[in-house]
Motif scaffolding. Structure first.
Motif, PDB file in Angstrom:
ATOM      1  N   SER A   1       0.789  -1.767   0.060  1.00  0.00           N
ATOM      2  CA  SER A   1       0.041   0.115   0.064  1.00  0.00           C
ATOM      3  C   SER A   1       0.915   1.128  -0.145  1.00  0.00           C
ATOM      4  O   SER A   1       1.583   1.135   0.689  1.00  0.00           O
ATOM      5  CB  SER A   1      -1.280   0.242   1.274  1.00  0.00           C
ATOM      6  OG  SER A   1      -1.627   1.243   1.186  1.00  0.00           O
ATOM      7  N   GLY A   2       0.447   2.255  -0.434  1.00  0.00           N
ATOM      8  CA  GLY A   2       0.982   3.796  -0.358  1.00  0.00           C
ATOM      9  C   GLY A   2       0.131   4.266   1.109  1.00  0.00           C
ATOM     10  O   GLY A   2      -0.563   3.798   2.084  1.00  0.00           O
ATOM     11  N   GLY A   3       0.759   5.824   0.528  1.00  0.00           N
ATOM     12  CA  GLY A   3       0.420   6.304   2.103  1.00  0.00           C
ATOM     13  C   GLY A   3       1.598   6.197   2.758  1.00  0.00           C
ATOM     14  O   GLY A   3       2.257   5.242   2.634  1.00  0.00           O
ATOM     15  N   SER A   4       0.652   6.841   4.459  1.00  0.00           N
ATOM     16  CA  SER A   4       1.747   7.411   5.113  1.00  0.00           C
ATOM     17  C   SER A   4       1.538   5.895   6.458  1.00  0.00           C
ATOM     18  O   SER A   4       2.208   5.529   7.179  1.00  0.00           O
ATOM     19  CB  SER A   4       1.271   8.374   5.730  1.00  0.00           C
ATOM     20  OG  SER A   4       0.262   8.534   6.229  1.00  0.00           O
ATOM     21  N   THR A   5       0.258   5.305   6.082  1.00  0.00           N
ATOM     22  CA  THR A   5      -0.194   4.902   7.501  1.00  0.00           C
ATOM     23  C   THR A   5       0.995   3.315   7.625  1.00  0.00           C
ATOM     24  O   THR A   5       1.352   3.228   8.188  1.00  0.00           O
ATOM     25  CB  THR A   5      -1.617   3.848   7.286  1.00  0.00           C
ATOM     26  OG1 THR A   5      -2.307   5.074   7.581  1.00  0.00           O
ATOM     27  CG2 THR A   5      -1.883   2.866   8.515  1.00  0.00           C
ATOM     28  N   PRO A   6       0.992   2.510   6.633  1.00  0.00           N
ATOM     29  CA  PRO A   6       2.204   1.453   6.617  1.00  0.00           C
ATOM     30  C   PRO A   6       3.756   2.212   7.054  1.00  0.00           C
ATOM     31  O   PRO A   6       4.424   0.762   7.014  1.00  0.00           O
ATOM     32  CB  PRO A   6       1.872   1.147   4.838  1.00  0.00           C
ATOM     33  CG  PRO A   6       1.472   2.348   4.260  1.00  0.00           C
ATOM     34  CD  PRO A   6       0.859   2.971   4.532  1.00  0.00           C
TER      35      PRO A   6
ATOM     36  N   ASP B   1      -1.180   0.546  -5.712  1.00  0.00           N
ATOM     37  CA  ASP B   1      -1.577   1.807  -6.988  1.00  0.00           C
ATOM     38  C   ASP B   1      -0.134   2.661  -6.574  1.00  0.00           C
ATOM     39  O   ASP B   1       0.776   3.090  -5.861  1.00  0.00           O
ATOM     40  CB  ASP B   1      -2.472   3.015  -6.477  1.00  0.00           C
ATOM     41  CG  ASP B   1      -2.099   3.597  -4.808  1.00  0.00           C
ATOM     42  OD1 ASP B   1      -2.933   4.607  -5.141  1.00  0.00           O
ATOM     43  OD2 ASP B   1      -1.872   3.447  -4.108  1.00  0.00           O
TER      44      ASP B   1
ATOM     45  N   ARG C   1       1.644   7.073  -7.781  1.00  0.00           N
ATOM     46  CA  ARG C   1       1.347   8.359  -7.941  1.00  0.00           C
ATOM     47  C   ARG C   1       2.758   8.886  -8.683  1.00  0.00           C
ATOM     48  O   ARG C   1       3.475   8.039  -9.350  1.00  0.00           O
ATOM     49  CB  ARG C   1       2.262   9.793  -7.128  1.00  0.00           C
ATOM     50  CG  ARG C   1       0.724   9.535  -5.491  1.00  0.00           C
ATOM     51  CD  ARG C   1       1.366   8.127  -4.601  1.00  0.00           C
ATOM     52  NE  ARG C   1       1.089   8.388  -3.688  1.00  0.00           N
ATOM     53  CZ  ARG C   1       1.275   9.071  -2.185  1.00  0.00           C
ATOM     54  NH1 ARG C   1       1.936  10.141  -2.224  1.00  0.00           N
ATOM     55  NH2 ARG C   1      -0.264   9.629  -1.543  1.00  0.00           N
TER      56      ARG C   1
ATOM     57  N   GLY D   1      -4.816   1.032   2.469  1.00  0.00           N
ATOM     58  CA  GLY D   1      -5.131   2.051   3.366  1.00  0.00           C
ATOM     59  C   GLY D   1      -6.172   2.819   3.469  1.00  0.00           C
ATOM     60  O   GLY D   1      -7.396   1.523   2.492  1.00  0.00           O
ATOM     61  N   MET D   2      -6.879   3.404   3.844  1.00  0.00           N
ATOM     62  CA  MET D   2      -8.053   4.141   3.420  1.00  0.00           C
ATOM     63  C   MET D   2      -8.116   5.813   3.692  1.00  0.00           C
ATOM     64  O   MET D   2      -7.753   6.271   4.601  1.00  0.00           O
ATOM     65  CB  MET D   2      -9.060   3.567   4.268  1.00  0.00           C
ATOM     66  CG  MET D   2     -10.931   4.262   4.181  1.00  0.00           C
ATOM     67  SD  MET D   2     -12.270   3.933   5.371  1.00  0.00           S
ATOM     68  CE  MET D   2     -11.274   5.362   7.039  1.00  0.00           C
ATOM     69  N   GLY D   3      -8.495   5.902   2.698  1.00  0.00           N
ATOM     70  CA  GLY D   3      -8.757   7.644   2.687  1.00  0.00           C
ATOM     71  C   GLY D   3      -9.506   8.045   3.594  1.00  0.00           C
ATOM     72  O   GLY D   3     -10.655   7.297   3.949  1.00  0.00           O
TER      73      GLY D   3
ATOM     74  N   THR E   1      -9.403   4.038  -1.143  1.00  0.00           N
ATOM     75  CA  THR E   1      -8.756   2.948  -1.279  1.00  0.00           C
ATOM     76  C   THR E   1      -7.848   2.349  -2.643  1.00  0.00           C
ATOM     77  O   THR E   1      -8.107   2.977  -3.565  1.00  0.00           O
ATOM     78  CB  THR E   1      -8.516   1.988  -0.433  1.00  0.00           C
ATOM     79  OG1 THR E   1      -8.010   0.898  -0.152  1.00  0.00           O
ATOM     80  CG2 THR E   1      -9.341   1.378  -1.533  1.00  0.00           C
ATOM     81  N   ALA E   2      -6.125   2.137  -2.283  1.00  0.00           N
ATOM     82  CA  ALA E   2      -5.929   2.513  -3.271  1.00  0.00           C
ATOM     83  C   ALA E   2      -5.643   3.809  -4.542  1.00  0.00           C
ATOM     84  O   ALA E   2      -5.687   4.901  -3.555  1.00  0.00           O
ATOM     85  CB  ALA E   2      -5.389   1.420  -4.713  1.00  0.00           C
TER      86      ALA E   2
ATOM     87  N   LYS F   1      -9.811   9.435  10.958  1.00  0.00           N
ATOM     88  CA  LYS F   1     -10.681   7.722   9.883  1.00  0.00           C
ATOM     89  C   LYS F   1     -11.747   7.200  10.333  1.00  0.00           C
ATOM     90  O   LYS F   1     -11.954   6.928  10.047  1.00  0.00           O
ATOM     91  CB  LYS F   1      -9.099   6.853   9.594  1.00  0.00           C
ATOM     92  CG  LYS F   1      -8.185   7.166   9.479  1.00  0.00           C
ATOM     93  CD  LYS F   1      -8.223   7.660   7.772  1.00  0.00           C
ATOM     94  CE  LYS F   1      -6.806   8.392   6.907  1.00  0.00           C
ATOM     95  NZ  LYS F   1      -5.741   6.831   6.420  1.00  0.00           N
TER      96      LYS F   1
HETATM   97  C1  6PG Z   1      -2.150   6.114  -1.771  1.00  0.00           C
HETATM   98  C2  6PG Z   1      -2.639   5.164  -1.164  1.00  0.00           C
HETATM   99  C3  6PG Z   1      -3.450   5.209  -0.519  1.00  0.00           C
HETATM  100  C4  6PG Z   1      -4.003   5.427   0.780  1.00  0.00           C
HETATM  101  C5  6PG Z   1      -4.804   6.442   1.490  1.00  0.00           C
HETATM  102  C6  6PG Z   1      -4.731   6.633   2.673  1.00  0.00           C
HETATM  103  O1  6PG Z   1      -1.038   6.544  -2.521  1.00  0.00           O
HETATM  104  O2  6PG Z   1      -1.913   7.494  -1.613  1.00  0.00           O
HETATM  105  O3  6PG Z   1      -2.219   3.963  -1.754  1.00  0.00           O
HETATM  106  O4  6PG Z   1      -5.125   4.650  -0.818  1.00  0.00           O
HETATM  107  O5  6PG Z   1      -3.557   3.882   1.681  1.00  0.00           O
HETATM  108  O6  6PG Z   1      -4.568   7.750   1.149  1.00  0.00           O
HETATM  109  O7  6PG Z   1      -3.068   7.190   2.932  1.00  0.00           O
HETATM  110  P1  6PG Z   1      -2.498   7.397   4.514  1.00  0.00           P
HETATM  111  O8  6PG Z   1      -2.409   6.266   5.041  1.00  0.00           O
HETATM  112  O9  6PG Z   1      -1.534   8.585   3.986  1.00  0.00           O
HETATM  113  O10 6PG Z   1      -3.793   8.875   5.760  1.00  0.00           O
END
Ligand code: 6PG
Length: 259
Positions: A48-53, A80, A82, A156-158, A163-164, A215
């Motif tokens: 997964s992307g985003g900051s949570t992982p 996913d 960017r 993750g989930m925004g 998601t993704a 969230k």
């Molecule tokens: C991305 C992620 C996206 C992410 C959610 C949660 O590239 O941003 O794949 O789906 O999981 O936006 O983001 P946070 O973990 O930063 O809250």
């Protein structure tokens, strides 16, 4: 403390802290890797992307977890990306590389990143071809047999329910054939390439990581509210013959319906 979801199947597993949540996620990764390697001699996982992982990747890079995974048999993909070069600060590949890949012996040939530096549509097409080759499914829908699907997809989930890079109001949420698509999302500064529900829902296991008070309201709508994936794309994730787990911390679970 499971909670019954809007579609009656998704349950939240609630952990007292974000650290406890990430340790459970690391255990899930290690277990799924061992089981998949035993069955099909490899472990295909989408990060997964985003900051949570961030702390999950850092945890998996520690000796306590890294020595329990046969990294030579791990194939890493991304849920996913960017549309930026791989060394850009916004790159999900770079994010995982700095926290995990630089610290564990995954063979370079086993890294299947999304080419964010290329034209978005071309990057999505190349990524789909790479997925189809990896899963030995040159055409048609993904098969749900071990070795022909993702063993694990981390998501993750925004706070808008995406998601993704499946964002509210986008066509990708309703995709029925393509495994990866490019999306331009008004709310986001750049194009994205994302796995679609077609290939996510063929996975053996999908694990959502959701942490943080911000969230809570959205998580309650996704798990306890009406089924409306156009507005809450995370709801579209429902593996056909696999399982989905929602690993959440107590503050993110604050608004979930009491049992
Ligand atoms: C991305 C992620 C996206 C992410 C959610 C949660 O590239 O941003 O794949 O789906 O999981 O936006 O983001 P946070 O973990 O930063 O809250």
């Amino acid at each position: 403390m499971p909670s019954r979801g809007a579609r009656g199947t998704a349950r939240a597993e609630v952990f007292p802290t974000a650290d406890a949540l990430m340790r459970a996620a690391a255990e899930a990764f290690v277990r799924c890797a061992a089981e998949s390697i035993q069955v099909s001699a490899r472990f295909a996982v989408a990060l997964s992307g985003g900051s949570t992982p961030a702390s999950l990747y850092a945890l998996l890079a520690t000796d306590a977890y890294a020595r329990r995974v046969d990294w030579s048999r791990v194939h890493l993909f991304w849920g996913d990306e960017r549309c930026v070069p791989p060394d850009d600060p916004a790159s999900n590949y770079r994010f995982a590389r700095e926290r995990l890949l630089d610290h564990v012996p995954v063979p370079a040939a086993n890294l299947h990143r999304i080419r964010g530096e290329d034209h978005p549509a071309a990057a999505a097409a190349v990524y789909e071809r790479e997925l189809r080759q990896a899963f030995a499914t040159p055409d048609g829908p993904p098969r749900s047999a071990p070795g022909s699907r993702f063993d694990l997809v981390l998501l993750g989930m925004g706070d808008n329910g995406h998601t993704a890079s499946l964002f509210p109001g986008t066509a990708a949420v309703h995709e029925r054939e393509r495994w990866a698509v490019a999306e331009q999302v008004a709310a986001e500064p750049r194009w994205r390439v994302t796995l679609t529900p077609v290939v996510i829902n063929a996975a053996g296991e999908v694990v959502f990581l959701v942490s943080g008070r911000e969230k809570a309201a959205t998580l309650a709508r996704v798990l306890d509210g009406l089924y409306q994936p156009h507005a809450l794309p995370a709801q579209v994730v429902s593996p056909r013959s696999g399982r989905v787990r929602w690993l959440v911390d107590a503050v993110a679970a604050a608004d979930l319906r009491r049992r």
